[in-house]
Design an enzyme around this catalytic site. Structure first.
Site, PDB file in Angstrom:
ATOM      1  N   ASP A  13     -12.103  -7.839  -7.032  1.00 51.52           N
ATOM      2  CA  ASP A  13     -13.254  -7.913  -7.936  1.00 51.52           C
ATOM      3  C   ASP A  13     -13.827  -6.514  -8.082  1.00 51.52           C
ATOM      4  OD1 ASP A  13     -15.486  -8.972  -9.518  1.00 51.52           O
ATOM      5  OD2 ASP A  13     -14.884 -10.895  -8.672  1.00 51.52           O
ATOM      6  N   HIS A  32     -13.379  -7.675 -14.032  1.00 55.40           N
ATOM      7  CA  HIS A  32     -13.668  -7.746 -12.599  1.00 55.40           C
ATOM      8  C   HIS A  32     -12.731  -6.831 -11.815  1.00 55.40           C
ATOM      9  CE1 HIS A  32     -16.764 -10.859 -12.486  1.00 55.40           C
ATOM     10  NE2 HIS A  32     -16.089 -11.535 -13.398  1.00 55.40           N
ATOM     11  N   GLU A  83     -14.805 -13.565 -17.793  1.00 53.33           N
ATOM     12  CA  GLU A  83     -15.955 -12.692 -18.022  1.00 53.33           C
ATOM     13  C   GLU A  83     -15.621 -11.272 -18.453  1.00 53.33           C
ATOM     14  OE1 GLU A  83     -19.365 -14.748 -15.346  1.00 53.33           O
ATOM     15  OE2 GLU A  83     -18.051 -13.401 -14.232  1.00 53.33           O
TER      16      GLU A  83
HETATM   17  C1  ACM Z   1     -16.538 -17.109 -12.307  1.00 55.59           C
HETATM   18  O1  ACM Z   1     -17.435 -17.686 -11.689  1.00 55.59           O
HETATM   19  N1  ACM Z   1     -16.780 -15.974 -12.945  1.00 55.59           N
HETATM   20  C2  ACM Z   1     -15.210 -17.647 -12.379  1.00 55.59           C
END
Ligand code: ACM
Length: 768
Positions: A196, A271, A336
């Protein structure tokens, strides 16, 4: 005559045994249990008889059982003893995870067809033993198990737990312990979130900087997650860690012995600030960044699918990942991504022209499909967060539905497999009232709410329903610094996940589940595992009594434990104790008061103290008009929300807040008759991590006739960074004034300081 009587008697006896259908205390509840007469007793002489080397994991688990609490280790042999033994025998007719457990006075027999089947049987057996078996010191006990037959198998094939080890790093030892606990709960999939923004946690030999640079960040652990400045050139990145490939092999081998599959997650395209900090050429702007020490939003530093070198990198990384993880699925993230840079970069724009696409979502889809092809070629499948549906789902991909059930439904209806992990299974959420829980994300996810979750949505027909592989709990670790806190968030909710993932709907019984949870908590105490006791907390709800003339409010107190309970309370400053008044029915409150309450078990306070200040003010139930009305997503309880006495909590989804997006609002209250007033308070929330900001100003006017208003106060307050979720009452005090109408203007920040929209949450308007 006598014989007939005996037959009749045994008939009734068997009837009572089957009709009873009482739980024997195992979590998750087994599919079928038949109680028999008598019991088996483990002694130092009990022998483990096994038949196959792939039962060694189960043998070791059995040997461990009494090693501390009984100070004996069971002998294991492949020669069949005649009595006082436990046998492990392969039964090819059983499904992969099914097992049979037969406990009789002179023998326990376990049958299964795989490593994990045997592991499940041992997990059941362990829970049938007295909890003292978990003690680390010698217990003078008889280790007896009542005779019974269990036929058991799981409802779902995927029973998962995800740990985020990027936002905070957790040592290998904790991962191993978590696998043990998963095994005891018959969970079979450990989803390891290794990548991440805030840390790359897996050693990749070909790209050493991923861990030399990407695993470390500047230490701002003393600051709130959403309020941490980036690393300065003079600062060193000292906080973090990673798993070497040797450690990962150890974890995977350990899991394998328990029958647990480890699914690694290698995030893309977003991420991945940690990877871009290590190798800036992975992004399309190639700008140098540092590993962010805290919250990042929106996520714009993402991989560049325009360059071939990005795919070469990803394939090389995945090649090493496949060497380490034998799992069928590799999780490729996909969530995201803010793709604004793709809209202007030459490399990504060239790629889009080459592909003849105009939409950046389709470009992400192109990227994921290429990665899917690569992994399929090596015999693996991909799974990704539900954003991978956008721009076209890769042909054989499975979807992890996290933004509710919608993505999962769409994927299942188009024939794709799905793991369900909607908000209620986000264990980073508080398990009790947010004001008494450690800082957590979003709304309450109590044990009971997790237990009530049904993984197969009603929208799916039977065929489509088969695509639901199962549920999974996710523990994101932004706010979780320690293993103890991680345990606190996981348990007891993981008990509930275990039961919904394993047990047939027909065997589920919430009341019994809570009883089993109490006993499991005793086991957890002996094992030294930290868990939340939020199920013992009291919750309250306040409402205006609409039936009476008097401005009276009603406070109801509750606790999530089903059945009889003992809630005691005090009003104002009296001490709360086992002798305080018992709560029988909702309390009627006529004056401003402070109420304290708690759940008592055996005369002792079992959970935290609930404390509520109720302010009886002059605008309770007053009519409110709005200009403009609240945003459609946050209309609270309608037009009386601002004066309904029920205050919005730190959970901004609690249905008590009204909110405005970028807009200011003017509220006009009608008190119904003229009153003398000298104070107006505006309740507001700030939660900058969720885009909610305090007002930057407000003004109050009063009027006798609703036509001519006079100003009684005004303030402005500049924006200030604030990492915490908070509620504040902004107060205006003025000379006593007669008024029937009150106009309140509340000034929205209008635009978030780091880009994006600004929410303003208001509740309630108090008038004194
Ligand atoms: C997530 O909670 N962004 C998968």
């Amino acid at each position: 005559m006598k014989i007939n009587f005996l037959i009749l008697f045994s008939f009734f006896l068997s009837l009572t045994i089957f009709a009873q259908k009482k739980s024997v205390g195992i979590i998750p509840e087994p599919k079928e249990i038949k109680l028999l007469n008598g019991s088996f007793e483990f002694t130092p002489q009990t022998i483990i008889y096994f038949t196959d080397d792939n039962q060694r994991g189960a043998v070791e688990q059995l040997q461990y059982l009494f090693s501390k609490s009984g100070e004996f280790v069971l002998k294991a042999t492949k020669m069949k003893p005649s009595k006082n033994f436990i046998s492990l025998e392969k039964n090819q007719n059983l499904e992969k995870e099914a097992y049979r457990l037969s406990v009789k006075p002179n023998q326990i027999a376990i049958e299964a067809s795989t490593v994990i089947g045997f592991s499940h049987a041992v997990a059941s057996l362990r829970q049938l033993l007295p909890v003292q078996v978990e003690s680390k010191t010698l217990q003078k006990m008889k280790w007896k198990i009542p005779a019974m037959e269990i036929k058991d198998e799981p409802r779902f094939a995927w029973r998962g737990l995800m740990l985020d080890v990027s936002r905070h790093f957790f040592p290998k030892e904790y991962i191993l312990k978590t696998l043990d606990r998963m095994a005891l709960l018959k969970l079979n999939t450990f989803h390891w979130h290794l990548v991440d923004d805030q840390g790359w946690r897996i050693e990749i030999k070909k790209y050493p900087k991923l861990t030399e640079i990407g695993a470390w960040r500047v230490d701002h652990e003393n600051l709130h997650w959403n309020n941490r400045p980036d690393q300065k050139p003079s600062e060193k990145a000292t906080y973090g860690g990673f798993y070497t490939q040797e450690e990962i092999k150890e974890v995977v081998a350990y899991a394998e012995k328990l029958g647990i599959t480890v699914v690694p997650e290698i995030e893309m395209p977003a991420h991945v600030s940690s990877a871009i900090a290590a190798y800036p050429w992975l992004s399309c702007t190639e700008e140098k960044i540092t590993v962010p020490p805290g919250g990042v939003w929106p996520i714009v530093h993402i991989y560049d699918p325009g360059k071939e070198s990005t795919f070469e990198f990803l394939e090389n990384v995945l090649a090493e990942v496949m060497q380490l993880f034998p799992s069928e699925y590799i999780h490729i993230g996909g969530d995201e991504a803010t793709k604004t840079k793709w809209e202007t970069c030459k490399t990504t724009q060239d790629r889009m022209k080459q592909l003849g696409i105009e939409d950046v979502d389709e470009l992400q889809s192109y990227m994921i499909k290429r990665i899917e092809e690569y992994l399929n070629k090596h015999g693996r499948k991909i799974i990704g967060w539900d954003e991978i549906l956008e721009g076209g789902l890769a042909p054989r991909a499975a979807v992890m539905s996290w933004r509710g059930m919608k993505g999962g439904i769409e994927a299942a209806q188009s024939g794709h497999d799905v793991v369900m992990t909607p908000g209620v299974l986000y264990f980073d959420g508080p398990q009790g009232m947010p004001d008494v829980e450690p800082q957590a994300f979003g709304s309450m996810k109590t044990l009971g709410k997790v237990y009530d979750f049904e993984p197969i949505p009603a929208e799916l027909n039977q065929e489509e329903g088969k695509h639901i592989l199962g549920p999974q709990a996710n523990l994101w670790a932004e706010y979780i610094h320690t293993t103890e806190h991680s345990e606190y968030m996981l348990y007891p909710r993981l008990f509930a996940l275990s039961e919904i993932a394993w047990s047939p709907v027909s065997t589920r019984n919430k009341k019994e589940f809570y009883q089993k949870t109490l006993s499991m908590m005793k086991r957890w105490d002996l094992l030294g595992i930290n868990y939340a006791k939020s199920i013992f907390d009291v919750t309250g709800s306040v409402k205006v009594n609409q039936e009476k003339e008097k401005k009276q409010v009603i406070l109801d107190l509750n606790n999530e434990f089903p059945g009889e309970k003992e809630i005691r309370y005090t009003i104002d400053d009296a001490d709360l104790s086992g002798k305080s008044p018992k709560f029988f029915k909702p309390l009627e409150i006529n004056k401003t008061s402070t109420i304290r309450a708690g759940l008592f078990i055996d005369g002792k306070l079992a959970g935290k103290v609930y404390k509520k200040n109720i302010e009886i003010h002059k605008a309770i139930n007053a009519k409110v008009s709005y200009e403009p009305y609240a945003h459609k997503s946050y209309t609270g309880q309608g037009e009386k929300t601002m004066t309904n006495i029920t205050r919005g909590s730190l959970d901004f989804h609690d249905g008590q807040w009204q909110a405005w997006l970028n807009d200011d609002v003017t509220l006009t209250l009608d008190l119904g008759q003229e009153k003398e007033i000298n104070q107006v308070k505006i309740g507001a929330m700030e939660n900058q991590g969720s885009g909610i900001y305090y007002p930057i100003g407000a003004q109050v006017w009063v009027s006798e006739d609703g036509v001519d208003y006079i100003s009684v106060g005004k303030f402005t307050r500049p924006y200030a960074d604030n990492g915490y979720a908070e509620i504040t009452d902004f107060a205006f005090d003025f000379e006593p004034t007669k008024a029937r109408y009150i106009k309140v203007f509340v000034d929205n920040l209008g635009k978030a300081p780091y880009g994006g929209d600004a929410w303003m949450f208001v509740d309630e308007i108090l008038v004194n």
